[in-house]
Design a protein around this motif. Structure first.
Motif, PDB file in Angstrom:
ATOM      1  N   SER A 174       3.013  -8.991  -6.539  1.00  0.00           N
ATOM      2  CA  SER A 174       1.644  -9.473  -6.773  1.00  0.00           C
ATOM      3  C   SER A 174       1.434 -10.761  -5.971  1.00  0.00           C
ATOM      4  O   SER A 174       2.394 -11.383  -5.509  1.00  0.00           O
ATOM      5  N   LYS A 175       0.172 -11.160  -5.813  1.00  0.00           N
ATOM      6  CA  LYS A 175      -0.137 -12.395  -5.069  1.00  0.00           C
ATOM      7  C   LYS A 175       0.587 -13.604  -5.661  1.00  0.00           C
ATOM      8  O   LYS A 175       1.130 -14.429  -4.930  1.00  0.00           O
ATOM      9  N   SER A 176       0.608 -13.704  -6.988  1.00  0.00           N
ATOM     10  CA  SER A 176       1.261 -14.871  -7.614  1.00  0.00           C
ATOM     11  C   SER A 176       2.784 -14.805  -7.435  1.00  0.00           C
ATOM     12  O   SER A 176       3.427 -15.842  -7.238  1.00  0.00           O
ATOM     13  N   LYS A 220       3.499 -15.952  -3.913  1.00  0.00           N
ATOM     14  CA  LYS A 220       3.364 -17.415  -3.831  1.00  0.00           C
ATOM     15  C   LYS A 220       4.605 -18.104  -4.400  1.00  0.00           C
ATOM     16  O   LYS A 220       5.153 -19.031  -3.786  1.00  0.00           O
TER      17      LYS A 220
END
Length: 107
Positions: free
Chosen positions: A90-92, A95
């Motif tokens: 996922s994007k998080s 990151k």
């Protein structure tokens, strides 16, 4: 087979030596797409279900299971070791992964 950065792939890591993470397990592709496109090898970080909070681990959820990306066990493997591909992080998670890689290897 899509071999993109931050995709989770099932990889046969054996044979291993000593304390290296072993067996066939999900791993996250760390190498950038430019490398993945042209080289026969990829850089991966294995996933583990051992949820110990080490500073070099990133929490993820994959296949409805909680796990950790083991940044301290990053390695280069031949693409022939890939058995199958799964989803992307996922994007998080991406990151967090980038942050831990930077903390561990850059700063």
């Amino acid at each position: 087979m899509e071999i993109n950065q931050y995709r989770i792939v099932l990889v046969n890591l054996d044979p291993t030596v000593g304390s290296e993470i072993q067996k066939t397990r999900p791993c996250v592709i760390i190498s950038p797409n430019e490398m993945n496109k042209y080289l026969r090898t990829i850089v991966i970080a294995p996933l583990t279900t051992n949820l110990k909070k080490y500073p070099t681990r990133v929490s993820v959820e994959h296949n409805n299971k909680k796990g950790m990306i083991v940044i301290d066990q990053i390695r280069t493997v031949d693409k022939k070791r890939i058995i199958k591909t799964f989803d992307n992080l996922s994007k998080s998670e991406i990151k967090n992964c980038k942050g831990i890689i930077k903390e561990t290897f850059v700063d």
